[in-house]
Design a protein around this motif. Structure first.
Motif, PDB file in Angstrom:
ATOM      1  N   VAL A   1     152.590 -55.427  46.496  1.00  0.00           N
ATOM      2  CA  VAL A   1     152.421 -56.674  45.756  1.00  0.00           C
ATOM      3  C   VAL A   1     152.949 -56.468  44.341  1.00  0.00           C
ATOM      4  O   VAL A   1     152.499 -55.547  43.644  1.00  0.00           O
ATOM      5  CB  VAL A   1     150.939 -57.090  45.712  1.00  0.00           C
ATOM      6  N   PRO A   2     153.897 -57.290  43.879  1.00  0.00           N
ATOM      7  CA  PRO A   2     154.424 -57.134  42.516  1.00  0.00           C
ATOM      8  C   PRO A   2     153.314 -57.199  41.476  1.00  0.00           C
ATOM      9  O   PRO A   2     152.338 -57.941  41.630  1.00  0.00           O
ATOM     10  CB  PRO A   2     155.394 -58.314  42.387  1.00  0.00           C
ATOM     11  N   SER A   3     153.457 -56.441  40.422  1.00  0.00           N
ATOM     12  CA  SER A   3     152.407 -56.325  39.407  1.00  0.00           C
ATOM     13  C   SER A   3     152.148 -57.628  38.667  1.00  0.00           C
ATOM     14  O   SER A   3     151.067 -57.825  38.109  1.00  0.00           O
ATOM     15  CB  SER A   3     152.774 -55.226  38.398  1.00  0.00           C
ATOM     16  N   ASN A   4     153.139 -58.522  38.657  1.00  0.00           N
ATOM     17  CA  ASN A   4     152.966 -59.782  37.930  1.00  0.00           C
ATOM     18  C   ASN A   4     152.297 -60.869  38.772  1.00  0.00           C
ATOM     19  O   ASN A   4     152.093 -61.990  38.306  1.00  0.00           O
ATOM     20  CB  ASN A   4     154.319 -60.303  37.439  1.00  0.00           C
ATOM     21  N   VAL A   5     151.959 -60.544  40.020  1.00  0.00           N
ATOM     22  CA  VAL A   5     151.337 -61.525  40.918  1.00  0.00           C
ATOM     23  C   VAL A   5     149.819 -61.496  40.757  1.00  0.00           C
ATOM     24  O   VAL A   5     149.199 -60.424  40.787  1.00  0.00           O
ATOM     25  CB  VAL A   5     151.729 -61.258  42.386  1.00  0.00           C
ATOM     26  N   HIS A   6     149.237 -62.663  40.578  1.00  0.00           N
ATOM     27  CA  HIS A   6     147.778 -62.833  40.532  1.00  0.00           C
ATOM     28  C   HIS A   6     147.287 -62.772  41.977  1.00  0.00           C
ATOM     29  O   HIS A   6     147.590 -63.657  42.783  1.00  0.00           O
ATOM     30  CB  HIS A   6     147.467 -64.179  39.877  1.00  0.00           C
ATOM     31  N   PHE A   7     146.525 -61.729  42.320  1.00  0.00           N
ATOM     32  CA  PHE A   7     146.289 -61.392  43.726  1.00  0.00           C
ATOM     33  C   PHE A   7     144.814 -61.177  44.004  1.00  0.00           C
ATOM     34  O   PHE A   7     144.079 -60.620  43.177  1.00  0.00           O
ATOM     35  CB  PHE A   7     147.061 -60.101  44.061  1.00  0.00           C
ATOM     36  N   ILE A   8     144.391 -61.612  45.206  1.00  0.00           N
ATOM     37  CA  ILE A   8     143.050 -61.298  45.682  1.00  0.00           C
ATOM     38  C   ILE A   8     143.100 -61.126  47.193  1.00  0.00           C
ATOM     39  O   ILE A   8     143.824 -61.836  47.897  1.00  0.00           O
ATOM     40  CB  ILE A   8     142.035 -62.402  45.301  1.00  0.00           C
ATOM     41  N   ARG A   9     142.346 -60.150  47.686  1.00  0.00           N
ATOM     42  CA  ARG A   9     142.181 -59.971  49.133  1.00  0.00           C
ATOM     43  C   ARG A   9     140.771 -60.418  49.508  1.00  0.00           C
ATOM     44  O   ARG A   9     139.808 -60.099  48.798  1.00  0.00           O
ATOM     45  CB  ARG A   9     142.401 -58.522  49.545  1.00  0.00           C
ATOM     46  N   TYR A  10     140.645 -61.112  50.616  1.00  0.00           N
ATOM     47  CA  TYR A  10     139.349 -61.662  51.017  1.00  0.00           C
ATOM     48  C   TYR A  10     139.334 -61.864  52.519  1.00  0.00           C
ATOM     49  O   TYR A  10     140.352 -61.705  53.195  1.00  0.00           O
ATOM     50  CB  TYR A  10     139.105 -63.003  50.296  1.00  0.00           C
ATOM     51  N   HIS A  11     138.165 -62.222  53.055  1.00  0.00           N
ATOM     52  CA  HIS A  11     138.017 -62.575  54.460  1.00  0.00           C
ATOM     53  C   HIS A  11     137.880 -64.097  54.567  1.00  0.00           C
ATOM     54  O   HIS A  11     137.088 -64.696  53.839  1.00  0.00           O
ATOM     55  CB  HIS A  11     136.773 -61.917  55.072  1.00  0.00           C
ATOM     56  N   GLN A  12     138.630 -64.712  55.467  1.00  0.00           N
ATOM     57  CA  GLN A  12     138.493 -66.148  55.681  1.00  0.00           C
ATOM     58  C   GLN A  12     137.080 -66.437  56.197  1.00  0.00           C
ATOM     59  O   GLN A  12     136.640 -65.874  57.202  1.00  0.00           O
ATOM     60  CB  GLN A  12     139.529 -66.650  56.681  1.00  0.00           C
ATOM     61  N   GLU A  13     136.398 -67.336  55.516  1.00  0.00           N
ATOM     62  CA  GLU A  13     135.014 -67.622  55.873  1.00  0.00           C
ATOM     63  C   GLU A  13     134.925 -68.469  57.144  1.00  0.00           C
ATOM     64  O   GLU A  13     135.784 -69.300  57.415  1.00  0.00           O
ATOM     65  CB  GLU A  13     134.307 -68.341  54.720  1.00  0.00           C
ATOM     66  N   PHE A  14     133.870 -68.235  57.900  1.00  0.00           N
ATOM     67  CA  PHE A  14     133.529 -69.108  59.030  1.00  0.00           C
ATOM     68  C   PHE A  14     132.014 -69.262  59.056  1.00  0.00           C
ATOM     69  O   PHE A  14     131.287 -68.549  58.348  1.00  0.00           O
ATOM     70  CB  PHE A  14     134.068 -68.558  60.361  1.00  0.00           C
ATOM     71  N   ASP A  15     131.549 -70.203  59.826  1.00  0.00           N
ATOM     72  CA  ASP A  15     130.147 -70.604  59.794  1.00  0.00           C
ATOM     73  C   ASP A  15     129.275 -69.588  60.537  1.00  0.00           C
ATOM     74  O   ASP A  15     129.302 -69.508  61.774  1.00  0.00           O
ATOM     75  CB  ASP A  15     130.012 -71.996  60.426  1.00  0.00           C
ATOM     76  N   LEU A  16     128.477 -68.843  59.803  1.00  0.00           N
ATOM     77  CA  LEU A  16     127.633 -67.823  60.418  1.00  0.00           C
ATOM     78  C   LEU A  16     126.417 -68.410  61.125  1.00  0.00           C
ATOM     79  O   LEU A  16     125.714 -67.687  61.833  1.00  0.00           O
ATOM     80  CB  LEU A  16     127.184 -66.811  59.354  1.00  0.00           C
ATOM     81  N   SER A  17     126.169 -69.694  60.943  1.00  0.00           N
ATOM     82  CA  SER A  17     125.121 -70.335  61.755  1.00  0.00           C
ATOM     83  C   SER A  17     125.635 -70.649  63.153  1.00  0.00           C
ATOM     84  O   SER A  17     124.853 -70.787  64.096  1.00  0.00           O
ATOM     85  CB  SER A  17     124.630 -71.614  61.070  1.00  0.00           C
ATOM     86  N   VAL A  18     126.953 -70.752  63.290  1.00  0.00           N
ATOM     87  CA  VAL A  18     127.582 -70.945  64.607  1.00  0.00           C
ATOM     88  C   VAL A  18     127.891 -69.595  65.239  1.00  0.00           C
ATOM     89  O   VAL A  18     127.594 -69.355  66.408  1.00  0.00           O
ATOM     90  CB  VAL A  18     128.873 -71.787  64.474  1.00  0.00           C
ATOM     91  N   PHE A  19     128.468 -68.701  64.465  1.00  0.00           N
ATOM     92  CA  PHE A  19     128.794 -67.358  64.943  1.00  0.00           C
ATOM     93  C   PHE A  19     127.665 -66.405  64.530  1.00  0.00           C
ATOM     94  O   PHE A  19     127.824 -65.536  63.675  1.00  0.00           O
ATOM     95  CB  PHE A  19     130.139 -66.917  64.369  1.00  0.00           C
ATOM     96  N   SER A  20     126.526 -66.584  65.162  1.00  0.00           N
ATOM     97  CA  SER A  20     125.329 -65.814  64.818  1.00  0.00           C
ATOM     98  C   SER A  20     125.115 -64.704  65.851  1.00  0.00           C
ATOM     99  O   SER A  20     125.534 -64.816  67.002  1.00  0.00           O
ATOM    100  CB  SER A  20     124.110 -66.729  64.765  1.00  0.00           C
ATOM    101  N   PRO A  21     124.449 -63.615  65.467  1.00  0.00           N
ATOM    102  CA  PRO A  21     124.304 -62.471  66.364  1.00  0.00           C
ATOM    103  C   PRO A  21     123.484 -62.786  67.605  1.00  0.00           C
ATOM    104  O   PRO A  21     122.482 -63.492  67.554  1.00  0.00           O
ATOM    105  CB  PRO A  21     123.614 -61.422  65.485  1.00  0.00           C
ATOM    106  N   ASP A  22     123.944 -62.237  68.717  1.00  0.00           N
ATOM    107  CA  ASP A  22     123.279 -62.408  70.010  1.00  0.00           C
ATOM    108  C   ASP A  22     123.232 -61.025  70.663  1.00  0.00           C
ATOM    109  O   ASP A  22     124.257 -60.491  71.080  1.00  0.00           O
ATOM    110  CB  ASP A  22     124.070 -63.398  70.871  1.00  0.00           C
ATOM    111  N   PHE A  23     122.033 -60.439  70.731  1.00  0.00           N
ATOM    112  CA  PHE A  23     121.899 -59.084  71.243  1.00  0.00           C
ATOM    113  C   PHE A  23     121.412 -59.061  72.696  1.00  0.00           C
ATOM    114  O   PHE A  23     120.811 -58.079  73.139  1.00  0.00           O
ATOM    115  CB  PHE A  23     120.958 -58.276  70.343  1.00  0.00           C
ATOM    116  N   SER A  24     121.706 -60.113  73.414  1.00  0.00           N
ATOM    117  CA  SER A  24     121.347 -60.145  74.836  1.00  0.00           C
ATOM    118  C   SER A  24     122.306 -59.266  75.641  1.00  0.00           C
ATOM    119  O   SER A  24     123.288 -58.726  75.097  1.00  0.00           O
ATOM    120  CB  SER A  24     121.411 -61.587  75.352  1.00  0.00           C
ATOM    121  N   TYR A  25     122.027 -59.148  76.916  1.00  0.00           N
ATOM    122  CA  TYR A  25     122.878 -58.355  77.817  1.00  0.00           C
ATOM    123  C   TYR A  25     123.574 -59.336  78.752  1.00  0.00           C
ATOM    124  O   TYR A  25     123.025 -59.708  79.796  1.00  0.00           O
ATOM    125  CB  TYR A  25     122.029 -57.353  78.586  1.00  0.00           C
TER     126      TYR A  25
END
Length: 349
Positions: free
Chosen positions: A158-182
């Protein structure tokens, strides 16, 4: 600056658009629009495709509901702003005329082909909005006119003059919630066009070979052109992930971000992957063979079957689920990243 910004973003795919809406509308309180109306294409300002069906798919208004804007923008030709319901979430489309009449602050290009025309939009708009290149695929920052980059991917040099950020695209954690079933003996793939795209052909053949060797398991492929139909919207994707014991994700070329990878980890579903595809990709942070995923690099169909059966043991499987979800929580914090993104937006060049 940009306390409640007006934002134009191209519609690359639904998961990305929804993540941008969650950021700019949900987190910041602004308004986000995507281009609508074929004049964007005829004026050379939308360049995703030249195929008439694709142009209509992304810019057509047949499925949209016009929003009355005469009170706020009385000089606009009606209709000019549209509301969409797209696979479980709503978003807004804006005509080219309305774009130039609204107080735009930010323009986001999420494919390289849009950098030049969207820079033109910024230069010719009365407000002179700032341009952001959003990178969610395996792309680089080559255009010398790019000054702001939001990357949900690994980006080298990434060129030094570029205003840059790395991140994760957010998604709804109430929809994609943990399920520890088998879950039942289901193996699902959610790679769009897995069965039809040429560069997936060898992995699709492998999927079918393993399927034939495991007749008491249900193998299904979901996606726009896939064998078992599409998984509609976030809820549909979450349901297909949750009902599977493993998510088969051998995606040749890898993902820049990879919503399926992160969605699966959030739900606590281990992946069947080829690690070689993620050597230089963001999703690698969630993959440890035998701990959070089942790596099948270089294995024969018979060896893959043995490995799946081994990790399908209830205790081993429970450990995989616990580990992949714990690792997701350790690597991804949407709340803290949103704060960093807001700071990034305030400092746009």
């Amino acid at each position: 600056m940009y306390a409640k910004p007006f934002v134009l973003a191209d519609f690359h795919h639904s998961s990305l658009l929804q993540s941008l809406i969650m950021l700019f509308e949900g987190r910041i309180g602004g308004s986000l629009f995507r281009p609508i109306g074929t004049e964007w294409y005829t004026h050379g300002l939308w360049r995703m495709s030249t195929h008439p069906n694709v142009v209509d798919q992304f810019l057509g208004v047949d499925e949209a509901t016009p929003i009355i804007t005469s009170e706020t923008l009385p000089d606009l030709t009606y209709p000019s702003i549209y509301s969409y319901q797209d696979a479980g979430f709503s978003h807004k489309g804006i005509t080219l005329e309305a774009f130039y009449r609204m107080p735009m602050d930010i323009v986001i290009a999420s494919i390289p082909e849009h950098i030049e025309p969207f820079r033109h939009l910024c230069n010719t708009h009365p407000n002179k909005p700032k341009l952001i290149f959003q990178i969610g695929n395996s792309w680089t920052v080559k255009d010398k006119h790019v000054r702001n980059v939001m990357a949900s991917a690994i980006v080298d040099e990434v060129p030094s003059n570029v205003h840059f950020i790395r991140y994760h695209q957010e998604f709804d954690l109430s929809v994609f919630s943990p399920d520890f079933s088998y879950p039942d003996r289901n193996i699902n793939s959610l790679i769009n066009c897995f069965a039809t795209a040429g560069h997936f052909s060898s992995d699709w053949k492998l999927f079918e070979q393993v399927e034939q060797l495991m007749p008491d398991w249900a193998f299904r492929s979901f996606g726009g052109e896939c064998r078992d139909g599409n998984a509609e919207g976030p809820t549909g994707v979450a349901e297909r992930i949750s009902e599977a014991r493993f998510i088969w994700h051998t995606k040749n070329g890898g993902d820049g971000y990879g919503h399926v990878i992160y969605n699966s980890a959030a739900i606590a579903r281990p992946l069947i992957v080829k690690m070689e595809y993620y050597k230089d990709q963001m999703g690698k942070e969630l993959m440890t063979d035998g701990k959070t995923c089942v790596a099948i690099d270089g294995l024969s169909p018979e060896e893959i079957v043995q490995k799946i059966v081994f990790y399908s043991d209830e205790k081993r499987y429970a450990a995989l689920c616990k580990n992949i979800h714990s690792n997701f929580k350790a690597k991804v914090d949407f709340n803290s990243e949103a704060k960093a993104l807001q700071k990034f937006i305030k400092q746009l060049k």
